[in-house]
Design a protein around this motif. Sequence first.
Motif, PDB file in Angstrom:
ATOM      1  N   GLU A   1       4.796   7.432   6.419  1.00  0.00           N
ATOM      2  CA  GLU A   1       5.100   8.353   7.219  1.00  0.00           C
ATOM      3  C   GLU A   1       4.741   9.927   6.730  1.00  0.00           C
ATOM      4  O   GLU A   1       4.511   9.997   5.467  1.00  0.00           O
ATOM      5  N   PHE A   2       4.345  10.857   7.509  1.00  0.00           N
ATOM      6  CA  PHE A   2       3.848  12.258   7.073  1.00  0.00           C
ATOM      7  C   PHE A   2       5.064  12.786   7.117  1.00  0.00           C
ATOM      8  O   PHE A   2       5.558  13.380   8.335  1.00  0.00           O
ATOM      9  N   PHE A   3       5.862  13.206   6.220  1.00  0.00           N
ATOM     10  CA  PHE A   3       7.117  13.772   6.209  1.00  0.00           C
ATOM     11  C   PHE A   3       7.206  15.286   5.550  1.00  0.00           C
ATOM     12  O   PHE A   3       6.530  15.260   4.356  1.00  0.00           O
ATOM     13  N   SER A   4       7.708  16.295   6.196  1.00  0.00           N
ATOM     14  CA  SER A   4       7.688  17.481   5.560  1.00  0.00           C
ATOM     15  C   SER A   4       8.952  17.885   5.133  1.00  0.00           C
ATOM     16  O   SER A   4      10.035  17.660   5.966  1.00  0.00           O
ATOM     17  N   PHE A   5       9.140  18.776   4.175  1.00  0.00           N
ATOM     18  CA  PHE A   5      10.360  19.574   3.951  1.00  0.00           C
ATOM     19  C   PHE A   5      10.105  21.041   4.356  1.00  0.00           C
ATOM     20  O   PHE A   5       9.024  21.631   3.660  1.00  0.00           O
TER      21      PHE A   5
ATOM     22  N   LEU B   1      18.403  10.764   2.753  1.00  0.00           N
ATOM     23  CA  LEU B   1      17.368  10.659   3.587  1.00  0.00           C
ATOM     24  C   LEU B   1      16.577   9.424   3.283  1.00  0.00           C
ATOM     25  O   LEU B   1      16.758   8.564   2.181  1.00  0.00           O
ATOM     26  N   ASP B   2      16.003   8.942   4.348  1.00  0.00           N
ATOM     27  CA  ASP B   2      15.102   7.693   4.368  1.00  0.00           C
ATOM     28  C   ASP B   2      13.903   7.939   4.929  1.00  0.00           C
ATOM     29  O   ASP B   2      13.772   8.171   6.138  1.00  0.00           O
ATOM     30  N   ILE B   3      12.814   8.185   3.975  1.00  0.00           N
ATOM     31  CA  ILE B   3      11.578   8.259   4.485  1.00  0.00           C
ATOM     32  C   ILE B   3      10.892   6.969   4.613  1.00  0.00           C
ATOM     33  O   ILE B   3      10.673   6.157   3.497  1.00  0.00           O
TER      34      ILE B   3
ATOM     35  N   MET C   1       0.898  -1.084  -0.139  1.00  0.00           N
ATOM     36  CA  MET C   1       0.059  -0.141  -0.062  1.00  0.00           C
ATOM     37  C   MET C   1       0.971   1.058   0.096  1.00  0.00           C
ATOM     38  O   MET C   1       0.800   2.180  -0.950  1.00  0.00           O
ATOM     39  N   SER C   2       1.642   1.252   1.003  1.00  0.00           N
ATOM     40  CA  SER C   2       2.542   2.575   0.997  1.00  0.00           C
ATOM     41  C   SER C   2       4.109   2.160   0.787  1.00  0.00           C
ATOM     42  O   SER C   2       4.274   1.110   1.021  1.00  0.00           O
ATOM     43  N   ALA C   3       4.979   2.964   0.384  1.00  0.00           N
ATOM     44  CA  ALA C   3       6.315   2.829   0.186  1.00  0.00           C
ATOM     45  C   ALA C   3       7.129   3.613   0.700  1.00  0.00           C
ATOM     46  O   ALA C   3       6.666   4.912   1.009  1.00  0.00           O
ATOM     47  N   GLY C   4       8.165   3.650   0.988  1.00  0.00           N
ATOM     48  CA  GLY C   4       9.331   4.509   1.607  1.00  0.00           C
ATOM     49  C   GLY C   4      10.036   5.069   0.415  1.00  0.00           C
ATOM     50  O   GLY C   4       9.840   4.637  -0.797  1.00  0.00           O
ATOM     51  N   VAL C   5      10.587   6.170   0.787  1.00  0.00           N
ATOM     52  CA  VAL C   5      11.307   6.968  -0.207  1.00  0.00           C
ATOM     53  C   VAL C   5      12.693   7.127   0.248  1.00  0.00           C
ATOM     54  O   VAL C   5      12.933   7.889   1.359  1.00  0.00           O
ATOM     55  N   GLU C   6      14.009   6.802  -0.553  1.00  0.00           N
ATOM     56  CA  GLU C   6      14.948   6.788  -0.179  1.00  0.00           C
ATOM     57  C   GLU C   6      15.668   7.971  -1.241  1.00  0.00           C
ATOM     58  O   GLU C   6      15.529   7.525  -2.425  1.00  0.00           O
ATOM     59  N   LEU C   7      16.452   8.878  -0.760  1.00  0.00           N
ATOM     60  CA  LEU C   7      17.061   9.944  -1.640  1.00  0.00           C
ATOM     61  C   LEU C   7      18.622   9.439  -1.072  1.00  0.00           C
ATOM     62  O   LEU C   7      19.230   9.176   0.087  1.00  0.00           O
ATOM     63  N   ASP C   8      19.457   8.922  -2.059  1.00  0.00           N
ATOM     64  CA  ASP C   8      20.680   8.430  -2.105  1.00  0.00           C
ATOM     65  C   ASP C   8      21.824   9.473  -2.630  1.00  0.00           C
ATOM     66  O   ASP C   8      21.826   9.499  -3.898  1.00  0.00           O
ATOM     67  N   HIS C   9      22.353  10.350  -1.729  1.00  0.00           N
ATOM     68  CA  HIS C   9      23.232  11.593  -2.302  1.00  0.00           C
ATOM     69  C   HIS C   9      22.749  12.209  -3.572  1.00  0.00           C
ATOM     70  O   HIS C   9      23.457  12.129  -4.518  1.00  0.00           O
ATOM     71  N   VAL C  10      21.457  12.562  -3.397  1.00  0.00           N
ATOM     72  CA  VAL C  10      21.173  13.273  -4.725  1.00  0.00           C
ATOM     73  C   VAL C  10      21.361  14.824  -4.641  1.00  0.00           C
ATOM     74  O   VAL C  10      21.391  15.459  -3.650  1.00  0.00           O
ATOM     75  N   THR C  11      22.043  15.019  -5.879  1.00  0.00           N
ATOM     76  CA  THR C  11      22.174  16.305  -6.301  1.00  0.00           C
ATOM     77  C   THR C  11      21.616  16.893  -7.387  1.00  0.00           C
ATOM     78  O   THR C  11      21.599  16.154  -8.344  1.00  0.00           O
TER      79      THR C  11
ATOM     80  N   SER D   1       3.332  16.868  10.910  1.00  0.00           N
ATOM     81  CA  SER D   1       4.410  15.948  10.287  1.00  0.00           C
ATOM     82  C   SER D   1       4.887  14.953  11.396  1.00  0.00           C
ATOM     83  O   SER D   1       4.991  15.310  12.481  1.00  0.00           O
ATOM     84  N   ASP D   2       5.300  13.666  10.928  1.00  0.00           N
ATOM     85  CA  ASP D   2       5.739  12.829  11.722  1.00  0.00           C
ATOM     86  C   ASP D   2       7.312  13.109  11.907  1.00  0.00           C
ATOM     87  O   ASP D   2       7.994  13.162  13.087  1.00  0.00           O
ATOM     88  N   ARG D   3       7.732  13.442  10.849  1.00  0.00           N
ATOM     89  CA  ARG D   3       9.306  14.040  10.841  1.00  0.00           C
ATOM     90  C   ARG D   3       9.716  15.270   9.812  1.00  0.00           C
ATOM     91  O   ARG D   3       8.826  15.391   8.889  1.00  0.00           O
ATOM     92  N   ILE D   4      10.517  15.959   9.948  1.00  0.00           N
ATOM     93  CA  ILE D   4      10.517  17.175   9.241  1.00  0.00           C
ATOM     94  C   ILE D   4      12.051  17.111   8.954  1.00  0.00           C
ATOM     95  O   ILE D   4      12.995  16.912   9.522  1.00  0.00           O
ATOM     96  N   ALA D   5      12.433  17.785   7.472  1.00  0.00           N
ATOM     97  CA  ALA D   5      13.858  18.109   7.098  1.00  0.00           C
ATOM     98  C   ALA D   5      13.871  19.459   6.918  1.00  0.00           C
ATOM     99  O   ALA D   5      12.877  20.181   5.990  1.00  0.00           O
TER     100      ALA D   5
END
Lengths: 361, 334
Positions: free
Chosen positions: A31-35, A25-27, A1-11, A202-206
């Motif tokens: 999760e309710f994740f905010s930037f 980042l590892d979302i 149903m839901s999936a995590g999102v990973e940013l791996d050294h994204v430039t 949010s659950d977590r904030i960046a």
Amino acid sequence: MSAGVELDHVTVRFGHFTAVDNATLDIKGGEFFSFLGPSGCGKTTILRTVSGFLDPSEGSVRIGGQDMSGIGPNKRPTALIFQNLALFPLMTVADNITYGLRVRGVSRAERDRKAQELLDLIALPDQGKKLVSELSGGQNQRVAIARALAVQPKVLLLDEPLSALDLKLRQHMRNELRAIQKQVGITFIYITHDQGEALTMSDRIAVMSDGVIQQVADGKTVYDNPDTPFVASFVGENNPFIGKVSKADATGAVIETPFGPLRGRNPKNLKSGDKAILFVRPESFALGKGAPDATLTAETISSAFEGNATHVFLKGAAVKNITMTVGRHGGAKIPGPGDKATISYDPAMGVVLAEGKMARE
Amino acid sequence: MSSRLFVFILPVVVIAIFWAMARRESKLAHDPTHKSFFERNGTSLGIVFILLVAFWALFLVTLPYLYMVVESFHPKLPPAQRGGPTDVLTIAQYKSFFVNPIDNEVNGTHIYAFVFSILASVAVTALNFAICYPIAYYMAQAGTAQKVRLLMLGLIVPYWVNEILRAFALRLLLASKGLINQMLMGIGLTETPIDFLGNNTGLYVGLSYAYLLVMVFPLYNAIESLDKNQIEAARDLGAPWWKIHRDVVMPYAKPGIASGCTMVFMLSAGSLAAPQFLGGPSTLWFTSIVYDFFFQSFNWPRGAAYAFILLAACIAFVMLMLRLFKVSLGETIR
């Protein structure tokens, strides 16, 4: 149903301009994740990279563990809610909501059923036949959410969708968004420059600044234990005192400021002689004397009564004034303009960080 | 005689009626803050304005057309007999389009030319749309500002060259010993030269090229105001590119598409230079027939009648198309 999102050294670079610099980042799924960051900090670029409208110059994006490079936005398990919603003006509400199903070749009957289900979810059960121009801003907001949810994305991306609404509606929609997220259980990635939105939902904030992720933590940690001067000054009101560390011990550090030595926690283990900034929240101050290295005297400039509290502005060392917030219940006498006021704080509520860039006012 | 006089009286009567209506209106709904035309501009300047506008509207626009309408209902006569007893009102000129007055047979040549002109214009419109839609979309949404400026320059500059020269240039390219045939034969694609002019390829190419800008700019204007987020939203929801165009861009650009298509159709159906220079020897464009009546056989009445038949048919066709268009627009909304 839901999936995590990973940013791996994204430039992400645009010509010589680096919009996002080495973001990792590892979302987590669900999760309710905010930037959170000021405009131009690169948060929208991250969102567009996750949704597939932009390719990272370096690094990779993984959704549900699967590398997304070379996969276009129409093939990703994400749905994006635009800042201006971007509803289709020539289609009805129901057709808007089920457009994603229509392009997938879902039958009319199935689409009608799904439209009704989603209209019920967003509490607009009888509005399906109307045009989007006939609905209010808040209703269109919900239609945009339903349109995105209709394609059953694993990740929902929201680009400041509440910024166009008025204050009351915005606060209402915060609760509603949170409730919808709990109900559907998918990952929400939320972009905002409004710290209130980020902290409440949010659950977590960046926290981001100039393309760099400054800190990733839950809202309380970001507010109470900022990692960098930028986070300390951008999230919530804060009073910076700039100086040099004169003493560092087990309970914290003391820095020499124009107001004398002031003490705070020392989470970064700064050493004596380091250039540093002490941050004390306005609500951490109280009128009257406290510990000698947590007391300062300054001239009162003005005060502002705000119902539940009064903000008192004191003449600071540099351009910026010192703000203190005095609650209602103490019954304390508010100093008048020109008065010398002695204020103090609990040293555990001050935090000493290495000198660095602060948020612009 | 009387009918020709009538043409000159008709506009005067219309103007008098409108003037009376305006007077009545200003009396019924008197607005004290409203200044009359003469109060605003002064009497002498006001009179100059009115005379100039009236001269332009009446003598340069309205009367020539009205005169042609009346002319089309008269027989062709030598100047000496004009206004004489044989100069009567008649529909013979219109009838002559359907039945040839010489042999009383069905006028197949002219009817064929008429139908061919209309169908060819439809084909040219469709071809033009197919060429211009991607160009307009690129200019309005996809291209960078610098490239769009270059492209626009490339589209506009060739139109500084006049139409006849452009048609001749195309003729040189497409002729049997022209550049294209030489190239095709050079690389061995064909043994004998292809008759591009005879098979009307030249006609379609020439007409499409002549009205390229007339199609590009209405499309560009319509697509340009479309919010980019709409396109991205459709893409994000899973639509492949052609469904984005079908469901989002084209419905939005419909007014522009309608106006571009209408203009290209009208202009091709009424064009003269391209069919004459680029059409095959057996191709008879309807406007060429009209032209010949005016300038070869000096039969103005019949030329006028043919021109009005073409005009009426084109207007009817465009109205029909717009009707159909609206219906499909309604379906998109529903």
